[in-house]
Design a protein around this motif. Structure first.
Motif, PDB file in Angstrom:
ATOM      1  N   ALA A 120       0.882  -1.054   0.029  1.00 23.53           N
ATOM      2  CA  ALA A 120       0.022   0.062  -0.124  1.00 23.53           C
ATOM      3  C   ALA A 120       0.705   1.521  -0.042  1.00 23.53           C
ATOM      4  O   ALA A 120       0.382   2.276  -0.533  1.00 23.53           O
ATOM      5  CB  ALA A 120      -0.717   0.163   1.119  1.00 23.53           C
ATOM      6  N   ARG A 121       2.225   1.355   0.744  1.00 24.73           N
ATOM      7  CA  ARG A 121       2.868   2.337   0.599  1.00 24.73           C
ATOM      8  C   ARG A 121       4.190   2.278  -0.124  1.00 24.73           C
ATOM      9  O   ARG A 121       5.128   2.880   0.572  1.00 24.73           O
ATOM     10  CB  ARG A 121       3.124   2.608   2.237  1.00 24.73           C
ATOM     11  CG  ARG A 121       1.926   2.975   2.902  1.00 24.73           C
ATOM     12  CD  ARG A 121       2.104   3.176   4.496  1.00 24.73           C
ATOM     13  NE  ARG A 121       0.741   3.728   4.900  1.00 24.73           N
ATOM     14  CZ  ARG A 121       0.852   4.469   5.958  1.00 24.73           C
ATOM     15  NH1 ARG A 121       1.944   5.051   6.399  1.00 24.73           N
ATOM     16  NH2 ARG A 121      -0.422   4.883   6.439  1.00 24.73           N
ATOM     17  N   ALA A 122       4.134   1.464  -1.141  1.00 24.79           N
ATOM     18  CA  ALA A 122       5.488   1.093  -1.689  1.00 24.79           C
ATOM     19  C   ALA A 122       6.212   2.530  -2.410  1.00 24.79           C
ATOM     20  O   ALA A 122       7.421   2.667  -2.030  1.00 24.79           O
ATOM     21  CB  ALA A 122       5.117   0.204  -3.028  1.00 24.79           C
ATOM     22  N   ASP A 123       5.388   3.432  -2.726  1.00 27.85           N
ATOM     23  CA  ASP A 123       5.918   4.792  -3.332  1.00 27.85           C
ATOM     24  C   ASP A 123       6.515   5.347  -2.226  1.00 27.85           C
ATOM     25  O   ASP A 123       7.647   5.845  -2.357  1.00 27.85           O
ATOM     26  CB  ASP A 123       4.928   5.404  -4.097  1.00 27.85           C
ATOM     27  CG  ASP A 123       4.690   4.748  -5.450  1.00 27.85           C
ATOM     28  OD1 ASP A 123       5.479   4.107  -6.035  1.00 27.85           O
ATOM     29  OD2 ASP A 123       3.380   5.220  -5.786  1.00 27.85           O
ATOM     30  N   ALA A 156       9.459  -8.000  -9.796  1.00 25.43           N
ATOM     31  CA  ALA A 156       9.298  -8.107  -8.275  1.00 25.43           C
ATOM     32  C   ALA A 156       9.490  -6.794  -7.750  1.00 25.43           C
ATOM     33  O   ALA A 156      10.084  -5.871  -8.236  1.00 25.43           O
ATOM     34  CB  ALA A 156      10.450  -8.964  -7.870  1.00 25.43           C
ATOM     35  N   LEU A 157       9.188  -6.502  -6.580  1.00 25.72           N
ATOM     36  CA  LEU A 157       9.088  -5.237  -5.875  1.00 25.72           C
ATOM     37  C   LEU A 157      10.408  -5.403  -4.880  1.00 25.72           C
ATOM     38  O   LEU A 157      10.398  -6.250  -4.354  1.00 25.72           O
ATOM     39  CB  LEU A 157       7.830  -4.958  -4.974  1.00 25.72           C
ATOM     40  CG  LEU A 157       7.520  -3.728  -4.526  1.00 25.72           C
ATOM     41  CD1 LEU A 157       7.378  -2.448  -5.615  1.00 25.72           C
ATOM     42  CD2 LEU A 157       6.488  -3.640  -3.580  1.00 25.72           C
ATOM     43  N   PRO A 198      13.085   3.894   6.204  1.00 26.36           N
ATOM     44  CA  PRO A 198      12.290   4.942   5.733  1.00 26.36           C
ATOM     45  C   PRO A 198      12.592   6.237   6.660  1.00 26.36           C
ATOM     46  O   PRO A 198      12.257   6.088   7.899  1.00 26.36           O
ATOM     47  CB  PRO A 198      11.050   4.610   5.622  1.00 26.36           C
ATOM     48  CG  PRO A 198      10.489   3.537   6.452  1.00 26.36           C
ATOM     49  CD  PRO A 198      11.893   2.893   6.761  1.00 26.36           C
ATOM     50  N   ARG A 199      12.731   7.417   5.994  1.00 27.73           N
ATOM     51  CA  ARG A 199      13.048   8.452   7.026  1.00 27.73           C
ATOM     52  C   ARG A 199      11.391   9.157   7.158  1.00 27.73           C
ATOM     53  O   ARG A 199      10.644   9.211   6.364  1.00 27.73           O
ATOM     54  CB  ARG A 199      13.663   9.500   6.127  1.00 27.73           C
ATOM     55  CG  ARG A 199      15.045   9.526   5.814  1.00 27.73           C
ATOM     56  CD  ARG A 199      15.815  10.189   5.366  1.00 27.73           C
ATOM     57  NE  ARG A 199      15.157  11.556   5.236  1.00 27.73           N
ATOM     58  CZ  ARG A 199      16.107  12.528   4.854  1.00 27.73           C
ATOM     59  NH1 ARG A 199      17.113  12.226   4.349  1.00 27.73           N
ATOM     60  NH2 ARG A 199      15.502  13.831   4.747  1.00 27.73           N
ATOM     61  N   ARG A 200      10.872   9.347   8.595  1.00 31.36           N
ATOM     62  CA  ARG A 200       9.875   9.864   8.775  1.00 31.36           C
ATOM     63  C   ARG A 200       9.770  11.356   9.027  1.00 31.36           C
ATOM     64  O   ARG A 200      10.498  11.803   9.443  1.00 31.36           O
ATOM     65  CB  ARG A 200       9.367   9.121  10.238  1.00 31.36           C
ATOM     66  CG  ARG A 200       9.468   7.477  10.235  1.00 31.36           C
ATOM     67  CD  ARG A 200       8.906   7.362  11.411  1.00 31.36           C
ATOM     68  NE  ARG A 200       8.776   5.662  11.319  1.00 31.36           N
ATOM     69  CZ  ARG A 200       7.862   5.300  11.823  1.00 31.36           C
ATOM     70  NH1 ARG A 200       6.797   5.697  12.188  1.00 31.36           N
ATOM     71  NH2 ARG A 200       7.804   3.790  11.810  1.00 31.36           N
ATOM     72  N   GLU A 201       8.694  12.005   8.677  1.00 29.42           N
ATOM     73  CA  GLU A 201       8.619  13.308   8.783  1.00 29.42           C
ATOM     74  C   GLU A 201       8.135  13.382  10.051  1.00 29.42           C
ATOM     75  O   GLU A 201       7.397  12.612  10.888  1.00 29.42           O
ATOM     76  CB  GLU A 201       7.492  13.705   7.866  1.00 29.42           C
ATOM     77  CG  GLU A 201       7.818  13.658   6.325  1.00 29.42           C
ATOM     78  CD  GLU A 201       8.728  14.620   6.071  1.00 29.42           C
ATOM     79  OE1 GLU A 201       8.876  15.656   6.585  1.00 29.42           O
ATOM     80  OE2 GLU A 201       9.742  14.084   5.293  1.00 29.42           O
ATOM     81  N   PRO A 202       8.506  14.678  10.710  1.00 27.07           N
ATOM     82  CA  PRO A 202       8.119  14.852  12.213  1.00 27.07           C
ATOM     83  C   PRO A 202       6.477  15.195  12.167  1.00 27.07           C
ATOM     84  O   PRO A 202       5.924  15.622  11.346  1.00 27.07           O
ATOM     85  CB  PRO A 202       8.826  16.201  12.604  1.00 27.07           C
ATOM     86  CG  PRO A 202       9.312  16.766  11.517  1.00 27.07           C
ATOM     87  CD  PRO A 202       9.173  15.645  10.481  1.00 27.07           C
ATOM     88  N   ALA A 203       5.963  14.642  13.236  1.00 25.61           N
ATOM     89  CA  ALA A 203       4.542  14.762  13.671  1.00 25.61           C
ATOM     90  C   ALA A 203       4.140  16.237  13.653  1.00 25.61           C
ATOM     91  O   ALA A 203       5.047  16.832  14.295  1.00 25.61           O
ATOM     92  CB  ALA A 203       4.145  13.835  14.773  1.00 25.61           C
ATOM     93  N   PRO A 204       3.061  16.801  13.228  1.00 19.48           N
ATOM     94  CA  PRO A 204       2.776  18.128  13.648  1.00 19.48           C
ATOM     95  C   PRO A 204       2.661  18.559  15.079  1.00 19.48           C
ATOM     96  O   PRO A 204       2.141  17.357  15.862  1.00 19.48           O
ATOM     97  CB  PRO A 204       1.358  18.254  12.774  1.00 19.48           C
ATOM     98  CG  PRO A 204       0.939  17.000  12.525  1.00 19.48           C
ATOM     99  CD  PRO A 204       1.809  16.113  12.524  1.00 19.48           C
ATOM    100  N   ALA A 205       3.056  19.485  15.466  1.00 18.40           N
ATOM    101  CA  ALA A 205       3.031  19.883  16.757  1.00 18.40           C
ATOM    102  C   ALA A 205       1.533  19.906  17.291  1.00 18.40           C
ATOM    103  O   ALA A 205       0.867  20.298  16.687  1.00 18.40           O
ATOM    104  CB  ALA A 205       3.701  21.155  17.178  1.00 18.40           C
ATOM    105  N   ARG A 206       1.211  19.297  18.444  1.00 19.09           N
ATOM    106  CA  ARG A 206      -0.284  19.412  19.182  1.00 19.09           C
ATOM    107  C   ARG A 206      -0.212  20.603  19.830  1.00 19.09           C
ATOM    108  O   ARG A 206       0.642  21.201  20.528  1.00 19.09           O
ATOM    109  CB  ARG A 206      -0.445  18.205  19.986  1.00 19.09           C
ATOM    110  CG  ARG A 206      -0.347  16.907  19.222  1.00 19.09           C
ATOM    111  CD  ARG A 206      -1.042  15.713  20.013  1.00 19.09           C
ATOM    112  NE  ARG A 206      -1.240  14.708  19.256  1.00 19.09           N
ATOM    113  CZ  ARG A 206      -2.041  13.693  19.665  1.00 19.09           C
ATOM    114  NH1 ARG A 206      -2.428  13.757  21.092  1.00 19.09           N
ATOM    115  NH2 ARG A 206      -2.219  12.533  19.027  1.00 19.09           N
TER     116      ARG A 206
END
Length: 116
Positions: free
Chosen positions: A52-55, A65-66, A73-81
């Motif tokens: 589902a998140r291949a891209d 084959a994939l 994977p590099r994660r984006e920081p979550a938006p500040a609450r």
């Protein structure tokens, strides 16, 4: 015809520009790729999530084959609450109801209706 001669400073600048151009043309460094099962085992994710998140994960198709990068994977920081509460609090000793005169005409009710 005599060939053109460059000043040493001009030659140095030209060499710098050529080196910069060639550096920009280099392919990205090689990355080891994993099959889907290996990626799932390494990072603890399900096959359905990978497909589902291949891209987003940087997957490439090699043949049919994939393949996914072996680096996480590099994660984006979550938006500040927001620290502000969602509901407003009425200060003690005050009323939430208006006590002033109505600013819009009201429909007649009760005794006014009977008098008409």
């Amino acid at each position: 015809m005599t060939p053109a001669r460059l000043h040493p400073d001009d030659l140095a600048e030209l060499a710098r520009q050529v080196a910069e151009y060639l550096h920009d043309q280099q392919p990205p460094p090689a990355t080891d790729y994993l099959a889907v099962d290996g990626y799932c085992a390494r990072f603890g994710v399900s096959r359905s999530t990978v497909y589902a998140r291949a891209d987003e994960l940087g997957a490439v198709r090699i043949g049919g084959a994939l393949r996914l990068p072996s680096t996480p994977p590099r994660r984006e920081p979550a938006p500040a609450r927001s620290t502000t509460p969602r509901t407003s609090v009425t200060p003690a000793g005050t009323s939430r109801h208006s006590t002033g005169p109505a600013t819009v005409p009201l429909l007649p009710i009760g005794s006014e209706k009977a008098a008409a």
